[in-house]
Motif scaffolding. Structure first.
Motif, PDB file in Angstrom:
ATOM      1  N   VAL A  90      -0.700  -3.720  -5.729  1.00  0.00           N
ATOM      2  CA  VAL A  90      -0.163  -2.445  -5.236  1.00  0.00           C
ATOM      3  C   VAL A  90      -1.323  -1.449  -5.163  1.00  0.00           C
ATOM      4  CG1 VAL A  90       1.468  -0.563  -5.663  1.00  0.00           C
ATOM      5  CG2 VAL A  90       2.076  -2.898  -6.333  1.00  0.00           C
ATOM      6  N   LEU A  91      -1.562  -0.931  -3.963  1.00  0.00           N
ATOM      7  CA  LEU A  91      -2.594   0.091  -3.799  1.00  0.00           C
ATOM      8  C   LEU A  91      -1.939   1.453  -3.954  1.00  0.00           C
ATOM      9  CD1 LEU A  91      -5.393   1.164  -2.818  1.00  0.00           C
ATOM     10  CD2 LEU A  91      -4.506   0.973  -0.486  1.00  0.00           C
TER      11      LEU A  91
ATOM     12  N   MET B 199       0.857  -1.191   0.000  1.00  0.00           N
ATOM     13  CA  MET B 199       0.000   0.000   0.000  1.00  0.00           C
ATOM     14  C   MET B 199       0.890   1.237   0.000  1.00  0.00           C
ATOM     15  SD  MET B 199      -3.173  -1.003   2.494  1.00  0.00           S
ATOM     16  CE  MET B 199      -2.368  -0.962   4.083  1.00  0.00           C
ATOM     17  N   GLY B 200       0.857   1.990  -1.089  1.00  0.00           N
ATOM     18  CA  GLY B 200       1.632   3.228  -1.191  1.00  0.00           C
ATOM     19  C   GLY B 200       2.908   3.022  -2.000  1.00  0.00           C
ATOM     20  N   LEU B 201       2.935   3.639  -3.193  1.00  0.00           N
ATOM     21  CA  LEU B 201       4.131   3.510  -4.028  1.00  0.00           C
ATOM     22  C   LEU B 201       4.844   4.867  -4.104  1.00  0.00           C
ATOM     23  CD1 LEU B 201       5.439   1.130  -5.666  1.00  0.00           C
ATOM     24  CD2 LEU B 201       4.510   2.209  -7.718  1.00  0.00           C
ATOM     25  N   GLY B 202       5.085   5.441  -2.932  1.00  0.00           N
ATOM     26  CA  GLY B 202       5.858   6.690  -2.880  1.00  0.00           C
ATOM     27  C   GLY B 202       7.339   6.364  -2.920  1.00  0.00           C
TER      28      GLY B 202
ATOM     29  N   GLU C  41      -9.122  -7.865   0.751  1.00  0.00           N
ATOM     30  CA  GLU C  41     -10.012  -9.011   0.539  1.00  0.00           C
ATOM     31  C   GLU C  41      -9.395 -10.059  -0.394  1.00  0.00           C
ATOM     32  OE1 GLU C  41     -13.738  -7.329  -0.710  1.00  0.00           O
ATOM     33  OE2 GLU C  41     -14.085  -6.405   1.262  1.00  0.00           O
ATOM     34  N   ASP C  42      -8.155  -9.855  -0.776  1.00  0.00           N
ATOM     35  CA  ASP C  42      -7.527 -10.819  -1.699  1.00  0.00           C
ATOM     36  C   ASP C  42      -7.011 -12.030  -0.907  1.00  0.00           C
ATOM     37  OD1 ASP C  42      -5.817 -12.251  -3.353  1.00  0.00           O
ATOM     38  OD2 ASP C  42      -5.130 -10.459  -4.428  1.00  0.00           O
TER      39      ASP C  42
ATOM     40  N   GLU D 160      -8.239   0.786  -4.893  1.00  0.00           N
ATOM     41  CA  GLU D 160      -9.213   0.385  -3.861  1.00  0.00           C
ATOM     42  C   GLU D 160      -8.570  -0.469  -2.777  1.00  0.00           C
ATOM     43  OE1 GLU D 160     -12.357   1.371  -3.674  1.00  0.00           O
ATOM     44  OE2 GLU D 160     -11.966   2.578  -5.466  1.00  0.00           O
ATOM     45  N   PHE D 161      -8.675  -0.042  -1.542  1.00  0.00           N
ATOM     46  CA  PHE D 161      -8.167  -0.803  -0.397  1.00  0.00           C
ATOM     47  C   PHE D 161      -8.780  -2.207  -0.351  1.00  0.00           C
ATOM     48  CE2 PHE D 161      -8.969  -1.732   4.250  1.00  0.00           C
ATOM     49  CZ  PHE D 161      -7.697  -2.209   4.519  1.00  0.00           C
TER      50      PHE D 161
END
Ligand code: HSE
Length: 432
Positions: A45-46, A12-15, A72-73, A66-67
């Motif tokens: 990747v979110l 989560m987060g590709l900064g 949910e995966d 979408e989170f």
């Protein structure tokens, strides 16, 4: 039990940090699999910024905004949170844990503000929550405190936990420049953010100290319990006088055990220039831990940056993968009931450096030392620095013996009201 062939990772987060972690996961899959016992496969990747989708060689189909798609995966075992900030990162982490996902995060704000709730959730849902990167970037700290130093009663932590401010203070000390110029230089080089307030005001270091001291003292220490003062009041002349007196000035995060109390504070400090922490320059971090058995241990290294931070994040992922393969999950370490209390700052005792501008005439020092004496503050040295014959004022520096913060504050207020005192220019605590 045979190892899983692969372990699914959600990012989560590709900064800047997320990108660094993705690169590590993709650039050395065999080496990571050897350590983890399973292939670590980036499944999703979110990233809400669609312009980043398909970048860094990550297939476009793995991206989502979408989170839900990540949490949910069923193919994702470990979720890495690198969104940063408190919201929605906190809610996302909590839900990941509740849904049985293991979590790795670098988020100091979330971990410091929600440590107990998240640890309790991890414990309840029998998943691992790891956050090595939240303090000191690539420097191993959380694991050493939780494992390797656990036989010790920790007596004190003295730490440089913010690279931005250490960089600014280093330039002020070495070049004699003022705070605004040093900050501008740090921003030009990308060391300080456009809005650097969390670094400059000591808040970033306070988050990190709250996490470290919560673990070190087995007592929940919340960030708002950490006394916090930034570096913007320091002037070039404070560095000059500090040097003349044999000190360096650092923004230190300090946690100290005193009986049933813990002091937890972040503020600029005069420290002896021959001490190791005084020699930590630039963006580096250093953490000096004092344990009853081990004595002093010092950790030093890069406290930020994508490469160093991904060292901690990916190592956390590997440890969780190893636990998954062994059929064990990380035990959450909850604060002990009846833990220690945080000492109010007013009760803390240190030595002080005071700089003031006063009328340059007979009897002035007598008036000031009377006020200090009335508050039970004992002076160890008074030095008259620059005099200005035109205004007939002088700058004086007073060093005190250990005194209570409350008394010093009251005395300074009273001193400021004396007609002969033009200005209390600064005061800095001394730890040496
Ligand atoms: N802004 C932090 C620092 C790095 O300057 O050290 C991230 O924790």
């Amino acid at each position: 039990m045979a190892n899983k062939e692969s372990i699914g990772i959600g990012l989560m987060g590709l900064g800047v940090i997320g990108g660094g972690v993705a690169k590590v996961l993709m650039s050395k899959p065999e080496a990571l699999a050897r350590e983890a016992g399973s292939r670590l496969v980036l499944k999703k990747v979110l990233e809400i910024d669609r312009s980043k989708h398909g970048t860094l060689g990550i297939e476009r189909s793995l991206f989502t905004t979408e989170f839900r798609d990540i949490v949910e995966d069923p193919g994702i075992d470990i979720i890495i949170e690198l969104i940063g900030g408190e919201h929605p990162a906190f809610e996302y982490i909590r839900e990941c844990l509740q849904r049985g996902k293991h979590v790795v995060t670098a988020n100091k704000e979330v971990m410091s503000k929600h440590w107990t709730e998240l640890q309790t959730a991890a414990d309840r849902y029998k998943v691992s929550l790891r956050y090595e990167a939240s303090v000191g970037g690539g420097i191993p700290l959380i694991a050493p405190f939780q494992e390797d130093l656990v036989a010790n009663d920790i007596r004190a932590i003295y730490a440089i936990l913010n690279g931005t401010t250490n960089y600014i203070l280093t330039r002020m000390a070495k070049e004699g420049i003022d705070f605004a110029e040093a900050l501008r230089k740090a921003q030009e080089l990308g060391y300080a953010e456009a809005d650097p307030s969390k670094d400059i005001d000591g808040i970033d270091a306070a988050y990190k100290l709250a996490i470290l001291s919560t673990i070190a003292f087995s007592t929940e220490i919340r960030p708002e319990q950490v006394y916090c003062e930034g570096i913007s009041r320091l002037q070039a002349r404070d560095f000059r006088y500090a040097r003349e007196l044999g000190y360096a000035i650092k923004l230190l995060a300090i946690a100290k055990r005193a009986g049933q109390y813990v002091e937890a504070r972040v503020h600029p400090v005069f420290i002896a220039e021959e001490s190791l922490l005084a020699k930590v320059d630039g963006v580096y971090n250093a953490i000096n831990v004092e344990g009853d058995l081990v004595g002093n241990v010092i950790f030093y290294g890069q406290g930020a940056g994508p490469s160093a931070t991904s060292s901690a994040v990916v190592s956390d992922v590997i440890k969780i993968a190893q636990d998954i393969n062994r059929g064990t999950v990380g035990r959450a370490r909850l604060p002990q009931p009846g833990g220690l209390k945080v000492k109010p700052m007013s009760e803390v005792e240190t030595r002080y450096y005071m700089r003031m501008n006063v009328a340059d005439r007979a009897g002035v020092l007598a008036q000031i030392s009377k006020v200090l004496g009335d508050h039970n503050i004992s002076i160890s040295a008074v030095i008259q620095k620059e005099s200005d014959p035109t205004t007939q004022t002088a700058e004086i520096v007073i060093m005190t013996h250990p005194s209570k913060e409350e008394a010093v504050r009251a005395a300074l207020k009273e001193t400021e009201r004396l007609a002969v005192v033009k200005e209390i220019s600064n005061f800095v605590r001394v730890e040496a």
